[in-house]
Design an enzyme around this catalytic site. Structure first.
Site, PDB file in Angstrom:
ATOM      1  N   ALA A  92     -36.592  13.770  11.636  1.00 53.15           N
ATOM      2  CA  ALA A  92     -35.941  12.543  12.138  1.00 53.15           C
ATOM      3  C   ALA A  92     -34.512  12.437  11.631  1.00 53.15           C
ATOM      4  O   ALA A  92     -33.956  11.345  11.548  1.00 53.15           O
ATOM      5  CB  ALA A  92     -36.743  11.298  11.783  1.00 53.15           C
ATOM      6  N   SER A  93     -33.909  13.581  11.325  1.00 49.59           N
ATOM      7  CA  SER A  93     -32.561  13.561  10.771  1.00 49.59           C
ATOM      8  C   SER A  93     -31.515  13.091  11.776  1.00 49.59           C
ATOM      9  O   SER A  93     -30.543  12.432  11.401  1.00 49.59           O
ATOM     10  CB  SER A  93     -32.191  14.947  10.238  1.00 49.59           C
ATOM     11  OG  SER A  93     -32.190  15.914  11.283  1.00 49.59           O
ATOM     12  N   HIS A 147     -23.058  15.526   6.611  1.00 48.73           N
ATOM     13  CA  HIS A 147     -24.434  15.860   6.966  1.00 48.73           C
ATOM     14  C   HIS A 147     -24.465  17.232   7.634  1.00 48.73           C
ATOM     15  O   HIS A 147     -23.540  17.623   8.345  1.00 48.73           O
ATOM     16  CB  HIS A 147     -25.033  14.807   7.893  1.00 48.73           C
ATOM     17  CG  HIS A 147     -24.417  14.764   9.261  1.00 48.73           C
ATOM     18  ND1 HIS A 147     -24.955  15.427  10.347  1.00 48.73           N
ATOM     19  CD2 HIS A 147     -23.290  14.156   9.727  1.00 48.73           C
ATOM     20  CE1 HIS A 147     -24.207  15.211  11.421  1.00 48.73           C
ATOM     21  NE2 HIS A 147     -23.196  14.447  11.077  1.00 48.73           N
ATOM     22  N   HIS A 149     -27.346  21.019   8.184  1.00 44.20           N
ATOM     23  CA  HIS A 149     -28.530  21.786   7.789  1.00 44.20           C
ATOM     24  C   HIS A 149     -28.135  22.843   6.758  1.00 44.20           C
ATOM     25  O   HIS A 149     -28.062  24.041   7.053  1.00 44.20           O
ATOM     26  CB  HIS A 149     -29.166  22.448   9.010  1.00 44.20           C
ATOM     27  CG  HIS A 149     -29.689  21.475  10.021  1.00 44.20           C
ATOM     28  ND1 HIS A 149     -30.485  20.408   9.677  1.00 44.20           N
ATOM     29  CD2 HIS A 149     -29.542  21.418  11.370  1.00 44.20           C
ATOM     30  CE1 HIS A 149     -30.811  19.733  10.765  1.00 44.20           C
ATOM     31  NE2 HIS A 149     -30.250  20.320  11.805  1.00 44.20           N
ATOM     32  N   SER A 179     -43.489  20.145  15.413  1.00 45.24           N
ATOM     33  CA  SER A 179     -42.349  19.572  16.129  1.00 45.24           C
ATOM     34  C   SER A 179     -41.294  20.645  16.398  1.00 45.24           C
ATOM     35  O   SER A 179     -40.730  20.718  17.501  1.00 45.24           O
ATOM     36  CB  SER A 179     -41.751  18.421  15.317  1.00 45.24           C
ATOM     37  OG  SER A 179     -40.661  17.843  16.002  1.00 45.24           O
ATOM     38  N   SER A 292     -32.656   4.211  17.517  1.00 43.48           N
ATOM     39  CA  SER A 292     -33.746   4.421  16.581  1.00 43.48           C
ATOM     40  C   SER A 292     -34.752   5.403  17.183  1.00 43.48           C
ATOM     41  O   SER A 292     -35.137   5.276  18.344  1.00 43.48           O
ATOM     42  CB  SER A 292     -34.439   3.090  16.263  1.00 43.48           C
ATOM     43  OG  SER A 292     -33.577   2.248  15.535  1.00 43.48           O
ATOM     44  N   THR A 297     -39.128  15.181  20.601  1.00 44.10           N
ATOM     45  CA  THR A 297     -39.422  16.502  21.135  1.00 44.10           C
ATOM     46  C   THR A 297     -40.300  16.382  22.379  1.00 44.10           C
ATOM     47  O   THR A 297     -41.272  15.633  22.405  1.00 44.10           O
ATOM     48  CB  THR A 297     -40.131  17.361  20.075  1.00 44.10           C
ATOM     49  OG1 THR A 297     -39.293  17.448  18.916  1.00 44.10           O
ATOM     50  CG2 THR A 297     -40.412  18.753  20.603  1.00 44.10           C
TER      51      THR A 297
END
Length: 362
Positions: A92-93, A147, A149, A179, A292, A297
């Protein structure tokens, strides 16, 4: 005629009782020792109480003044603050990051995406140096929210005095893998037209597990531990006990807060309370905003009990799950001391400490 004195005081009378013309004059009676002690204790207590109340009033006044200066002057040192969210894929990033994007204009900070080549979470040694120097010296971008990965990077290794504030979110390891498996094949509703790497492969996750496929192998679970472990070779050796313990150590000592996908709203609320410079208004935005849980997916199917049980037999799952349970326990501990529930709603606890005995006196 000489002066005639009356009779002298009797030896049985108190020393301070004197006579005039034979009559004893009234005197103030002295309280018994026990009464005098009680009066002394009472006086001392009242004086101490007055001092304590005065000090508390001074402390509250100074706290209000500090808050006023912080609010009016741009939060003081917070103008140089840097938050790094080294986001784990499929936790949920994107949903959380979009809150930061929505708030950056209102709360006056910059958001920067760390885009690594081929989404490689490990930086070269030269890129580590460049990144640390950029984050530290790029004053025009501060306060900043980075932010991407990327795995954890220890700024203190390069002699940085003021380290950034790390935050993160993790997820149940099997749910995260499921997911990611369907994401690579069907994408999501965020960018539905984008062609994914495994597009066209219609095999379900359960079929993959049954066939022993590589995309659903236990080794694919090994991701959250190395993201917290960092830039050491051992971190990326699937099943490494050292990597697990290092990840736990970093979670406790290097991260301000680590939430879980399953309780994302509580994570947002706690960040707003702890870092209002960045997250003021985040809770309301999360509850009412259109973004939100933005990224969902497509075509995702929950795994069967058989597939789940097969993955849970692996040592890698046991370590990743141990780390997840460790993070969840720590998050719930922090939440217990930060928020309360009333009428089905959570609310943040107010400040629960104050300063007293402040010297020297002004």
């Amino acid at each position: 005629m000489g002066l005639r004195l009356g009779p002298q005081p009797s030896h049985t009378l108190p020393d301070d009782l004197w006579c005039f013309e034979g009559k004893a004059c009234p005197v103030r009676q002295t309280p018994p020792p026990s009464d005098r002690l009680r009066q002394t204790i009472c006086t001392l207590f009242l004086r101490a109480l007055a001092v304590a109340l005065s000090e508390r009033a001074v402390a509250r006044r100074e706290a209000r003044e500090a808050e006023r200066r912080r609010t009016s002057d741009g939060d003081g040192d917070d103008d140089a603050a840097v938050v790094i969210y080294n986001r784990v894929p499929k936790t949920a990033s994107t949903s959380f990051t979009n809150i930061a994007y929505d708030l950056c204009g209102k709360n006056r900070y910059h958001v920067l995406h760390i885009n690594t080549t081929k989404n490689n979470p490990v930086m070269s040694i030269q890129d580590q140096v460049r990144f640390v120097q950029n984050v530290t010296a790029w004053r025009e971008m501060k306060p900043a929210f980075y932010h991407g990965h990327v795995s954890f990077l220890d700024f203190s290794k390069l002699g940085v005095a003021r380290k950034p504030i790390y935050i993160n979110v993790i997820r149940d390891p099997i749910q995260r893998l499921v997911s990611y498996y369907y994401f690579l094949r069907f994408g999501d509703d965020y960018r539905p037209g984008l062609r994914r790497r495994k597009q066209g492969d219609k095999k379900t996750f359960d079929e993959c597990v049954s066939a022993g496929g590589s995309d659903c192998a236990p080794e694919k679970l090994w991701l959250q531990i190395p993201f917290f472990c960092g830039h050491y070779s051992e971190c990326w050796n699937a099943g490494s006990r050292w990597a697990l313990e290092r990840a736990k150590h970093n979670l406790l000592n290097q991260y301000l807060l680590v939430g879980v996908t399953e309780e994302l709203e509580d994570f947002v609320m706690m960040l707003e309370a702890a870092l209002p410079r960045f997250f003021r208004g985040a809770t309301e935005l999360y509850k009412t905003g259109k973004k939100s849980h933005l990224r969902k997916t497509s075509e995702k199917r929950p795994p069967t009990r058989e597939s789940t049980a097969k993955l849970q037999q692996s040592a890698i799952w046991k370590m990743e799950n141990e780390f997840y349970e460790f993070a969840l326990e720590q998050f719930q501990f922090v939440r217990t001391h930060a928020v309360r529930e009333k009428d089905g709603e959570l609310y943040v606890l107010p400040q629960n400490f104050f300063y007293e005995k402040i010297y020297p006196k002004k």
